[in-house]
Motif scaffolding. Structure first.
Motif, PDB file in Angstrom:
ATOM      1  N   GLY A 107       0.804  -1.209   0.031  1.00 60.18           N
ATOM      2  CA  GLY A 107      -0.148  -0.071   0.080  1.00 60.18           C
ATOM      3  C   GLY A 107       0.916   1.318   0.094  1.00 60.18           C
ATOM      4  N   LEU A 108       1.929   1.130   0.960  1.00 60.20           N
ATOM      5  CA  LEU A 108       2.753   2.525   0.900  1.00 60.20           C
ATOM      6  C   LEU A 108       3.417   2.701  -0.567  1.00 60.20           C
ATOM      7  N   ALA A 149       0.676   4.035  -2.824  1.00 62.10           N
ATOM      8  CA  ALA A 149       0.262   5.180  -2.530  1.00 62.10           C
ATOM      9  C   ALA A 149       1.287   6.327  -2.928  1.00 62.10           C
ATOM     10  N   GLU A 192       0.652   9.135  -5.836  1.00 64.25           N
ATOM     11  CA  GLU A 192       0.920  10.447  -5.409  1.00 64.25           C
ATOM     12  C   GLU A 192       1.856  11.190  -6.475  1.00 64.25           C
ATOM     13  N   VAL A 203      10.391   6.235  -0.286  1.00 65.54           N
ATOM     14  CA  VAL A 203       9.470   5.687   0.858  1.00 65.54           C
ATOM     15  C   VAL A 203      10.028   4.337   1.319  1.00 65.54           C
ATOM     16  N   PRO A 221      13.976   4.646   2.744  1.00 59.62           N
ATOM     17  CA  PRO A 221      13.992   5.541   4.245  1.00 59.62           C
ATOM     18  C   PRO A 221      13.133   4.580   5.480  1.00 59.62           C
ATOM     19  N   LEU A 222      12.259   3.842   5.224  1.00 56.97           N
ATOM     20  CA  LEU A 222      11.404   2.959   6.061  1.00 56.97           C
ATOM     21  C   LEU A 222      12.337   1.920   6.624  1.00 56.97           C
ATOM     22  N   LYS A 268       5.203  -1.565  11.318  1.00 59.71           N
ATOM     23  CA  LYS A 268       3.872  -1.572  11.380  1.00 59.71           C
ATOM     24  C   LYS A 268       3.420  -0.627  10.240  1.00 59.71           C
ATOM     25  N   GLU A 269       2.767  -0.959   9.365  1.00 56.25           N
ATOM     26  CA  GLU A 269       2.221  -0.470   8.163  1.00 56.25           C
ATOM     27  C   GLU A 269       3.115   0.648   7.723  1.00 56.25           C
ATOM     28  N   ASN A 329      -5.795   0.311   3.855  1.00 54.33           N
ATOM     29  CA  ASN A 329      -4.852   0.185   5.124  1.00 54.33           C
ATOM     30  C   ASN A 329      -4.319   1.439   5.247  1.00 54.33           C
ATOM     31  N   ALA A 346      -2.258   3.638   4.616  1.00 51.81           N
ATOM     32  CA  ALA A 346      -0.958   3.949   3.803  1.00 51.81           C
ATOM     33  C   ALA A 346      -0.313   5.295   3.844  1.00 51.81           C
ATOM     34  N   LEU A 347      -0.364   5.725   5.134  1.00 51.06           N
ATOM     35  CA  LEU A 347       0.331   7.064   5.275  1.00 51.06           C
ATOM     36  C   LEU A 347       1.910   6.717   5.253  1.00 51.06           C
ATOM     37  N   PHE A 348       2.498   7.585   5.022  1.00 53.46           N
ATOM     38  CA  PHE A 348       4.236   7.271   4.926  1.00 53.46           C
ATOM     39  C   PHE A 348       4.538   7.531   6.558  1.00 53.46           C
ATOM     40  N   PRO A 349       4.936   6.318   7.190  1.00 56.80           N
ATOM     41  CA  PRO A 349       5.142   6.675   8.555  1.00 56.80           C
ATOM     42  C   PRO A 349       6.399   7.559   9.040  1.00 56.80           C
ATOM     43  N   HIS A 350       7.330   7.483   8.127  1.00 59.61           N
ATOM     44  CA  HIS A 350       8.345   8.457   8.484  1.00 59.61           C
ATOM     45  C   HIS A 350       8.213   9.898   8.135  1.00 59.61           C
ATOM     46  N   MET A 351       7.051  10.360   8.029  1.00 56.47           N
ATOM     47  CA  MET A 351       6.575  11.877   7.516  1.00 56.47           C
ATOM     48  C   MET A 351       5.593  12.447   8.422  1.00 56.47           C
ATOM     49  N   PHE A 379       3.293  15.694   0.001  1.00 59.40           N
ATOM     50  CA  PHE A 379       4.023  14.860  -0.662  1.00 59.40           C
ATOM     51  C   PHE A 379       3.781  15.057  -2.489  1.00 59.40           C
ATOM     52  N   ARG A 409      -6.161   9.563  11.035  1.00 60.66           N
ATOM     53  CA  ARG A 409      -5.343   8.851  10.067  1.00 60.66           C
ATOM     54  C   ARG A 409      -5.995   8.854   8.758  1.00 60.66           C
ATOM     55  N   ARG A 429      -4.647  14.064   1.898  1.00 60.00           N
ATOM     56  CA  ARG A 429      -3.431  13.876   0.875  1.00 60.00           C
ATOM     57  C   ARG A 429      -3.971  13.582  -0.607  1.00 60.00           C
TER      58      ARG A 429
END
Lengths: 320, 396
Positions: free
Chosen positions: A209-210, A213, A217, A228, A231-232, A319-320, B83, B85-90, B98, B139, B146
């Protein structure tokens, strides 16, 4: 009733007859509680590893601090105290230049490996295609080849000894001896598989999903990888980077043979340490001091990056 | 602008066909829900519209341009994921901006748009939070912000509410409807929850086995389902199905008889047909007084009662040795049971003999073999030679 009493009395008597020594007592306890055995095995193994890994460093320190003319029949303690050796070693040989060379070689290799292994890790970790398992196994197999097997052909290639005939034109391979290239290129190839494996696991764990996304985007697949996924996967990338750097820093074979041993020819610390060997003397104290100084950067790197490496090799789940 | 057309779009994987010759026309500004059971191809359809999956065959147009092989970033679509799907590191600001940053908008424009988007989804003052510091609903609002911040031509939402708890889901449902009114953008919304589809969409596209079954406004899908699948899928609890045969006098099986002239519904006697009736269109004799045209009485025994508060669901057994078939998948085969919805004040108990009638105007007939609908509702008055004449005969 009577027999019961007799039986009881008999048992007590027999118990009293057995006398156990301390070892038997311990064995008895271990049988009752196997955890004791595991704990003692752990201590034995730990002590063994500590002694075998740390003792050489202690021994280097002993040698370094002992003035060279006293180095013979050494005991466990230094004969004398000569901290000036850590200054002398830089005066005798430009050891800092050798260290600089090692750093450049290590960093260049690390960058190349991380870049290429990231692309490979993305493909292996996130895409499904026929032959994926086979290719992974092929990479694994190649990583087990002895580096010495590659040496002669590579030496020929990098010293201009290989000619490519294209009809009337003959192209010689460039003479790269005494440049970083004949070391960096084999290092990258040799240490890449490990990084590919580490990064494959990490990139494979980032939820689809990430990436989707990021692509919706406005990134390309590559953009999603760099913005993405990498970095993760920072712990994994750090782990792969540190391991690669340390491997290059510790490498002997190509480091020793692909240059003439001069600092100006990109020779790394291996050559630096050997450079102390003179025609008429062997300054063990200087060599020991140089070895200690040479080890320090890696030791510091490991201590600093330890948390990252441990989390990188064990967890890495996101996690996600 | 934001119309989406799919022409004969097919997606085949190695051994399965996920989407089979899908034709879909979605108008500009429309809110369309793709519904269907798990694995029916609705998500694959959406991924193909987004460009995350490339169709095996067929053509996709967005806003009149062919986009079949364009990468997602060049399609002018935005997507909200199941799910989240936000970027967890931002942080929230970076997450929302973004896409704008990738497109090299200048700083002030980004600030202005992020502020507007976060206003719309009510996220003021949370822009510097990290995703893991927020609740599920917050979220999801960030994910929506977004998506809207880029002013896309088409919004794609893939079960965006599925991971939220029930209360929040209902709340977000109204929020999304409000958003749709405010933005007036095409929204394509995938869900397996037909309540979401019924309440939000302008049209529902029901998908099963990779094929479009029906695309119509929610109430049309409810009242005039195109086939057995749609009839069984839309509506909760599901429609009752009774298998039987078409005779010259109407529908017949051992327990249920509904009289009508087959010619009126354009069918011929002798066909195997399935009769469909929604639970709320089954009445006990006491309540049947208001019905202009009830069918013949059906003898039944009540089995299990499910009081819901505003109504009671009654499981009726049509024969004594029948058992309740709990397998929902076996649509169209339940000849022995009926589900009935009655008023909560009704005096009804378990294992009670009760005679029920059906509302003739709400009876659906389907071809058992093909599943296609034959008719929705029978003529309001019983045709001569059917119910009425039976009564007349008995008078004679």
């Amino acid at each position: 009733m009577a027999t019961d009493n007799q039986q009881g009395a008999f048992e007590t008597n027999r118990d009293a007859e057995i006398k156990r020594g301390p070892l038997e007592t311990w064995v008895g306890k271990v049988i009752k509680n196997p955890k004791r055995a595991y704990r003692s095995m752990f201590y034995v193994a730990t002590v063994f590893f500590l002694v075998t890994t740390l003792f050489p460093f202690y021994w280097l320190l002993v040698l370094a601090l002992t003035p060279n003319n006293l180095i013979s029949n050494m005991g466990l303690l230094p004969k004398g105290f000569n901290p000036g050796v850590f200054v002398t070693m830089f005066e005798r040989v430009p050891f800092h230049l050798y260290m600089f060379n090692s750093f450049v070689l290590g960093l260049t290799t690390t960058v190349i490996v991380l870049l290429l292994a990231s692309l490979a890790g993305y493909v292996f970790g996130r895409l499904r295609f026929p032959g994926r398992t086979f290719l992974m196994l092929a990479i694994l197999a190649i990583s087990y080849f002895p580096p010495a097997a590659f040496f002669l052909p590579l030496f020929q290639l990098f010293t201009g000894g290989t000619n490519l005939v294209l009809g009337p034109i003959t192209v010689s391979s460039p003479d790269l001896f005494n440049t970083p290239a004949p070391m960096v290129l084999p290092f990258s190839a040799l240490f890449m598989p490990l990084s590919i494996f580490i990064l494959t696991t990490f990139y494979g764990q980032i939820p689809d999903g990430l990436e989707d996304a990021a692509r919706v985007e406005g990134t390309t697949r590559l953009g999603a990888l760099f913005r993405v996924i990498i970095p993760l996967s920072a712990p994994g990338v750090a782990t792969a980077g540190v391991l690669t750097f340390i491997s290059v820093y510790n490498e002997f074979f190509f480091s020793f043979l692909m240059n003439n041993g001069e600092a100006s020819s990109w020779a790394p610390i291996v050559a630096g340490i050997l450079k102390y060997q003179g025609q008429f003397d062997t300054p063990y104290n200087l060599m020991a001091a140089a070895s200690i100084v040479g080890v320090l950067p890696v030791a510091i790197l490991v201590i600093v990056a330890q948390e990252r490496i441990v989390s990188g090799l064990t967890a890495g789940a996101l996690k996600e | 602008m934001g119309e989406v057309n799919l022409e004969d779009v097919t997606k085949r994987y190695e051994d399965v066909t996920a989407v089979d010759k899908m034709n879909l026309e979605i108008r500009d500004g429309e809110f369309v829900c793709l519904v269907g059971p798990s694995g029916c191809g609705k998500s694959t359809t959406m991924e193909m519209i987004a460009g995350l999956t490339i169709p095996t065959e067929g053509t996709i147009y967005i806003g009149g341009h062919e986009v079949t092989n364009l990468p997602p970033k060049d399609r002018g679509v935005a997507m909200v994921f199941q799910n989240i799907a936000l970027f967890p590191h931002m942080d929230v600001y970076d997450n929302i901006s973004f896409g704008l940053r990738l497109r090299k908008y200048d700083k002030e424009e980004i600030d202005r748009r992020v502020e507007r988007a976060s206003d719309i989804v009510q996220l003021e003052g949370m822009l510097d939070r990290m995703p893991d510091e927020m609740s599920g609903g917050q979220r999801q609002r960030v994910a929506i912000a977004r998506a809207i911040v880029r002013n896309p031509e088409v919004f794609l939402m893939d079960e965006p509410l599925a991971n939220l708890d029930a209360k929040l889901r209902v709340h977000m449902r109204t929020e999304l409807q409000r958003l749709h009114k405010e933005l007036d953008t095409t929204i394509i919304y995938v869900t397996h929850d037909q309540a979401e589809a019924m309440t939000m969409s302008d049209r529902i596209a029901v998908i099963d086995s990779g094929q479009l079954q029906q695309i119509d406004p929610p109430l049309v899908c409810y009242n005039e389902p195109a086939n057995l699948f749609v009839a069984g899928f839309i509506g909760s609890p599901a429609m009752n199905f009774v298998d039987g045969e078409l005779t010259e006098n109407g529908f017949r099986n051992e327990k249920v008889e509904v009289d009508f002239d087959p010619a009126d519904v354009g069918a011929t006697a002798g066909d195997d047909v399935t009769l469909g009736i929604r639970p709320e269109d089954v009445y006990t004799l006491n309540d049947a007084g208001s019905l202009a045209n009830p069918t013949k009485e059906i003898e039944a025994v009540t089995d299990v009662l499910e009081p819901m508060g505003d109504e009671i669901f009654v499981y009726l057994l049509l024969s004594e040795d029948a058992t309740v078939d709990l397998d929902e998948e076996s649509r169209g085969g339940m000849t022995d049971q009926l589900l009935m919805s009655v008023d909560p004040d009704s005096d009804i108990s378990e294992e009670q003999d009760v005679n029920v009638v059906l509302d003739r105007t709400k009876v659906h007939l389907f071809d058992t073999e093909t599943g296609k609908a034959i008719s929705h509702g029978l003529t309001a008055t019983a045709p001569s030679g059917a119910d009425g004449s039976t009564a007349a005969e008995s008078d004679d």
